[in-house]
Design a protein around this motif. Sequence first.
Motif, PDB file in Angstrom:
ATOM      1  N   VAL A 248       7.250 -20.125  53.951  1.00  0.00           N
ATOM      2  CA  VAL A 248       7.881 -19.408  52.842  1.00  0.00           C
ATOM      3  C   VAL A 248       9.224 -18.901  53.338  1.00  0.00           C
ATOM      4  CG1 VAL A 248       7.621 -17.563  51.151  1.00  0.00           C
ATOM      5  CG2 VAL A 248       5.591 -18.741  52.034  1.00  0.00           C
ATOM      6  N   ASP A 249      10.308 -19.543  52.885  1.00  0.00           N
ATOM      7  CA  ASP A 249      11.598 -19.290  53.521  1.00  0.00           C
ATOM      8  C   ASP A 249      12.729 -19.785  52.622  1.00  0.00           C
ATOM      9  OD1 ASP A 249      13.592 -19.023  55.807  1.00  0.00           O
ATOM     10  OD2 ASP A 249      11.727 -18.693  56.905  1.00  0.00           O
TER      11      ASP A 249
ATOM     12  N   SER B 108      -4.890 -18.263  56.960  1.00  0.00           N
ATOM     13  CA  SER B 108      -4.248 -17.321  57.873  1.00  0.00           C
ATOM     14  C   SER B 108      -2.801 -17.102  57.459  1.00  0.00           C
ATOM     15  CB  SER B 108      -4.287 -17.850  59.313  1.00  0.00           C
ATOM     16  OG  SER B 108      -5.601 -17.862  59.818  1.00  0.00           O
ATOM     17  N   VAL B 109      -2.361 -15.850  57.521  1.00  0.00           N
ATOM     18  CA  VAL B 109      -0.986 -15.493  57.167  1.00  0.00           C
ATOM     19  C   VAL B 109      -0.350 -14.780  58.347  1.00  0.00           C
ATOM     20  CG1 VAL B 109       0.511 -14.296  55.538  1.00  0.00           C
ATOM     21  CG2 VAL B 109      -1.681 -15.221  54.757  1.00  0.00           C
ATOM     22  N   VAL B 110       0.813 -15.271  58.764  1.00  0.00           N
ATOM     23  CA  VAL B 110       1.534 -14.696  59.889  1.00  0.00           C
ATOM     24  C   VAL B 110       2.867 -14.171  59.370  1.00  0.00           C
ATOM     25  CG1 VAL B 110       2.307 -15.087  62.252  1.00  0.00           C
ATOM     26  CG2 VAL B 110       0.494 -16.504  61.300  1.00  0.00           C
ATOM     27  N   VAL B 111       3.209 -12.915  59.712  1.00  0.00           N
ATOM     28  CA  VAL B 111       4.431 -12.307  59.191  1.00  0.00           C
ATOM     29  C   VAL B 111       5.249 -11.703  60.321  1.00  0.00           C
ATOM     30  CG1 VAL B 111       3.287 -11.797  57.001  1.00  0.00           C
ATOM     31  CG2 VAL B 111       3.431 -10.032  58.746  1.00  0.00           C
ATOM     32  N   ALA B 112       6.550 -11.617  60.092  1.00  0.00           N
ATOM     33  CA  ALA B 112       7.463 -11.036  61.075  1.00  0.00           C
ATOM     34  C   ALA B 112       7.399  -9.518  61.030  1.00  0.00           C
ATOM     35  CB  ALA B 112       8.885 -11.511  60.794  1.00  0.00           C
ATOM     36  N   ALA B 113       7.462  -8.889  62.199  1.00  0.00           N
ATOM     37  CA  ALA B 113       7.418  -7.426  62.282  1.00  0.00           C
ATOM     38  C   ALA B 113       8.695  -6.792  61.760  1.00  0.00           C
ATOM     39  CB  ALA B 113       7.173  -6.997  63.726  1.00  0.00           C
ATOM     40  N   GLY B 114       9.810  -7.522  61.800  1.00  0.00           N
ATOM     41  CA  GLY B 114      11.093  -6.987  61.349  1.00  0.00           C
ATOM     42  C   GLY B 114      12.033  -6.730  62.513  1.00  0.00           C
ATOM     43  N   ASN B 115      13.323  -6.690  62.198  1.00  0.00           N
ATOM     44  CA  ASN B 115      14.372  -6.651  63.221  1.00  0.00           C
ATOM     45  C   ASN B 115      15.196  -5.367  63.205  1.00  0.00           C
ATOM     46  OD1 ASN B 115      13.615  -9.320  63.769  1.00  0.00           O
ATOM     47  ND2 ASN B 115      15.151 -10.153  62.363  1.00  0.00           N
ATOM     48  N   GLU B 116      14.594  -4.262  62.766  1.00  0.00           N
ATOM     49  CA  GLU B 116      15.365  -3.026  62.617  1.00  0.00           C
ATOM     50  C   GLU B 116      15.192  -2.045  63.767  1.00  0.00           C
ATOM     51  OE1 GLU B 116      14.713  -5.283  59.261  1.00  0.00           O
ATOM     52  OE2 GLU B 116      13.092  -4.029  60.059  1.00  0.00           O
ATOM     53  N   ASN B 117      14.465  -2.441  64.826  1.00  0.00           N
ATOM     54  CA  ASN B 117      14.216  -1.559  65.970  1.00  0.00           C
ATOM     55  C   ASN B 117      13.616  -0.234  65.516  1.00  0.00           C
ATOM     56  OD1 ASN B 117      14.157  -0.648  68.643  1.00  0.00           O
ATOM     57  ND2 ASN B 117      16.238   0.160  68.532  1.00  0.00           N
ATOM     58  N   ARG B 118      12.599  -0.317  64.683  1.00  0.00           N
ATOM     59  CA  ARG B 118      11.925   0.872  64.174  1.00  0.00           C
ATOM     60  C   ARG B 118      10.439   0.579  64.032  1.00  0.00           C
ATOM     61  NH1 ARG B 118      13.454   1.034  57.688  1.00  0.00           N
ATOM     62  NH2 ARG B 118      12.684  -1.068  57.199  1.00  0.00           N
TER      63      ARG B 118
ATOM     64  N   ALA C 203       3.210 -18.186  66.504  1.00  0.00           N
ATOM     65  CA  ALA C 203       1.818 -17.864  66.180  1.00  0.00           C
ATOM     66  C   ALA C 203       1.275 -18.800  65.104  1.00  0.00           C
ATOM     67  CB  ALA C 203       1.707 -16.410  65.727  1.00  0.00           C
ATOM     68  N   ALA C 204       2.113 -19.144  64.112  1.00  0.00           N
ATOM     69  CA  ALA C 204       1.667 -20.072  63.070  1.00  0.00           C
ATOM     70  C   ALA C 204       1.327 -21.430  63.662  1.00  0.00           C
ATOM     71  CB  ALA C 204       2.753 -20.210  62.008  1.00  0.00           C
TER      72      ALA C 204
ATOM     73  N   VAL D  23      -2.332 -22.420  56.858  1.00  0.00           N
ATOM     74  CA  VAL D  23      -1.608 -21.304  57.479  1.00  0.00           C
ATOM     75  C   VAL D  23      -0.337 -21.066  56.671  1.00  0.00           C
ATOM     76  CG1 VAL D  23      -0.506 -20.439  59.586  1.00  0.00           C
ATOM     77  CG2 VAL D  23      -2.462 -22.013  59.760  1.00  0.00           C
ATOM     78  N   LEU D  24       0.036 -19.798  56.516  1.00  0.00           N
ATOM     79  CA  LEU D  24       1.299 -19.436  55.874  1.00  0.00           C
ATOM     80  C   LEU D  24       2.160 -18.655  56.853  1.00  0.00           C
ATOM     81  CD1 LEU D  24       0.051 -18.432  52.325  1.00  0.00           C
ATOM     82  CD2 LEU D  24       1.816 -20.141  52.792  1.00  0.00           C
ATOM     83  N   ASN D  25       3.428 -19.041  56.946  1.00  0.00           N
ATOM     84  CA  ASN D  25       4.396 -18.361  57.816  1.00  0.00           C
ATOM     85  C   ASN D  25       5.410 -17.630  56.946  1.00  0.00           C
ATOM     86  OD1 ASN D  25       5.593 -18.550  60.904  1.00  0.00           O
ATOM     87  ND2 ASN D  25       7.189 -18.280  59.356  1.00  0.00           N
ATOM     88  N   LEU D  26       5.491 -16.308  57.152  1.00  0.00           N
ATOM     89  CA  LEU D  26       6.445 -15.485  56.421  1.00  0.00           C
ATOM     90  C   LEU D  26       7.396 -14.822  57.414  1.00  0.00           C
ATOM     91  CD1 LEU D  26       4.111 -15.848  54.289  1.00  0.00           C
ATOM     92  CD2 LEU D  26       4.768 -13.597  53.424  1.00  0.00           C
ATOM     93  N   SER D  27       8.468 -15.506  57.736  1.00  0.00           N
ATOM     94  CA  SER D  27       9.502 -14.938  58.599  1.00  0.00           C
ATOM     95  C   SER D  27      10.524 -14.236  57.714  1.00  0.00           C
ATOM     96  CB  SER D  27      10.159 -16.043  59.436  1.00  0.00           C
ATOM     97  OG  SER D  27       9.284 -16.520  60.423  1.00  0.00           O
ATOM     98  N   LEU D  28      10.080 -13.177  57.074  1.00  0.00           N
ATOM     99  CA  LEU D  28      10.891 -12.453  56.100  1.00  0.00           C
ATOM    100  C   LEU D  28      10.386 -11.024  56.022  1.00  0.00           C
ATOM    101  CD1 LEU D  28       8.807 -12.233  53.469  1.00  0.00           C
ATOM    102  CD2 LEU D  28       9.466 -14.603  53.183  1.00  0.00           C
ATOM    103  N   GLY D  29      11.126 -10.182  55.359  1.00  0.00           N
ATOM    104  CA  GLY D  29      10.664  -8.811  55.213  1.00  0.00           C
ATOM    105  C   GLY D  29      11.687  -7.915  54.560  1.00  0.00           C
ATOM    106  N   GLY D  30      11.259  -6.708  54.230  1.00  0.00           N
ATOM    107  CA  GLY D  30      12.110  -5.692  53.633  1.00  0.00           C
ATOM    108  C   GLY D  30      11.549  -4.326  53.957  1.00  0.00           C
ATOM    109  N   SER D  31      12.106  -3.309  53.355  1.00  0.00           N
ATOM    110  CA  SER D  31      11.708  -1.939  53.652  1.00  0.00           C
ATOM    111  C   SER D  31      10.742  -1.423  52.589  1.00  0.00           C
ATOM    112  CB  SER D  31      12.935  -1.029  53.712  1.00  0.00           C
ATOM    113  OG  SER D  31      13.769  -1.397  54.792  1.00  0.00           O
ATOM    114  N   ALA D  32       9.658  -0.818  53.042  1.00  0.00           N
ATOM    115  CA  ALA D  32       8.695  -0.150  52.166  1.00  0.00           C
ATOM    116  C   ALA D  32       7.773   0.671  53.050  1.00  0.00           C
ATOM    117  CB  ALA D  32       7.900  -1.140  51.335  1.00  0.00           C
ATOM    118  N   SER D  33       7.543   1.912  52.682  1.00  0.00           N
ATOM    119  CA  SER D  33       6.733   2.787  53.537  1.00  0.00           C
ATOM    120  C   SER D  33       5.253   2.461  53.465  1.00  0.00           C
ATOM    121  CB  SER D  33       6.969   4.254  53.157  1.00  0.00           C
ATOM    122  OG  SER D  33       6.645   4.461  51.793  1.00  0.00           O
TER     123      SER D  33
END
Length: 463
Positions: free
Chosen positions: A151-152, A315-325, A405-406, A286-296
């Motif tokens: 998914v990209d 199985s679904v694999v997602v990116a942790a995010g690149n914001e150093n948080r 991981a995917a 398997v689903l690869n989601l190398s994407l993301g946004g902000s949400a608490s």
Amino acid sequence: MMTARIALFLLLAGFNSFSVAQQIDGTIPPRQVTDRIIVQYHPTPTYGNAIAFIKQGITSGAFGVAAGKQKDILDLGSSVNIDDAVILANSLNIDPQVDFAEPDYIMQVMQIPTDSRFNEQWNLKNTVSGINAPAAWNITTGDEEIIVGVVDTGVIRHTDLVTNLVDGYDFVSHPWIANDGDGRDNHPKDPGDGITQIGACGSVNGVPIPSRPMDSSWHGTHVAGTIAALSNNNKGVSGVAWKTKIMPLRALGRCGGYSSDIVDAMLWAAGFEVFGLPKNPKPVKVLNLSLGGSASTCPRIYQNVFDKLAAANISVVVAAGNENRDASLATPANCDNVITVAAIDREGNRSWYSNYGEKVDIAAPGGETLNLANGILSTSNSGTTSPNLDNYEYYQGTSMATPHAAGVLALMYAVNKLLTAAQANQIILNTVRAFPTGTCNTSLCGAGLLDAGAAVLKAEQSK
């Protein structure tokens, strides 16, 4: 006769044999089996050995020096554990004409690909920070029946990837974001996501997004190449799962993409009905989601789908995010029923940009491109706006960590198609390597470093 004695020994010893096709069971390491014994004879038996041989009643000349042979290869009829084969071979050493007997060990080609730039792929083989891919490849290089949905931004038909692509779909509903003249269609090729005008994506507090024009990323092509670039073809790079198929699921374009499009892409890929679309005839595993946004918190639209996919054993694999948080502030990284992946650098430290924390499940190579060669090399394109020539680029990001991981999950399903998603996900976490001394630990970067070899072996043993 010697063959009769071997058969009797097998019966009395109670050998639990199994076919070569099975290769391993729950206790035997892969390929540590044989179905043959080598018997090497004394070239010139002594008089005493010859007399003892004759007294055994073996006078037909079928075996040994009496038949002019230096050795015999004894077929056991089925495979046995190497340890049991050693016991059997040792029992034959009491024969006066036998110089030695030992298992006929099965040698294999070590699966190091011939791809011309494999030596640059530290992420696959580095002993500190790589994923130990060669150990997995000695068990399997994938299965074309296993499909990974990416998914990209879509995927370019790169020559080092094209034959591993299956038909996907373009889910980008907004024509301007889509950048291909329309909304949803059955052409998931990436037309480019470059931005030529400052502020084209709007602004936050008066600051344009992006703050400057951006070339097209070819992000989906890079991700797909890490999972399943063609290998042993004497060119380019190697993917984690060489024979696995990629389904391009285009949900991102210029300035990103909507969650509603992303959710529909996942549901359609998994074989569920999506209003207005034909049903996908080849559901993904398997689903690869190398994407993301902000949400608490994880949006319900995501969590509902992830729960549905888990129940369908996807199985679904997602990116942790690149914001150093903390990853709890990024979505879908903060959702349940997914594997959230943080990024490590070439030394096994947390990459400076990688999100971290309790929501992270595992770490994989994401690289750092301050030194370009320390990034993740994969398939790309030379076009700055629209597609041009195939090439290869070094990228960094949790987007680059996630497809490792995917790919490993695809290898695991290749050796054990009966694994549930919950079992596969747990194996991934249970077979990690410990973090080296540095900036990663289990509080920041998940259970440990992704280990392809250990995960695939455990999946095979779990049959």
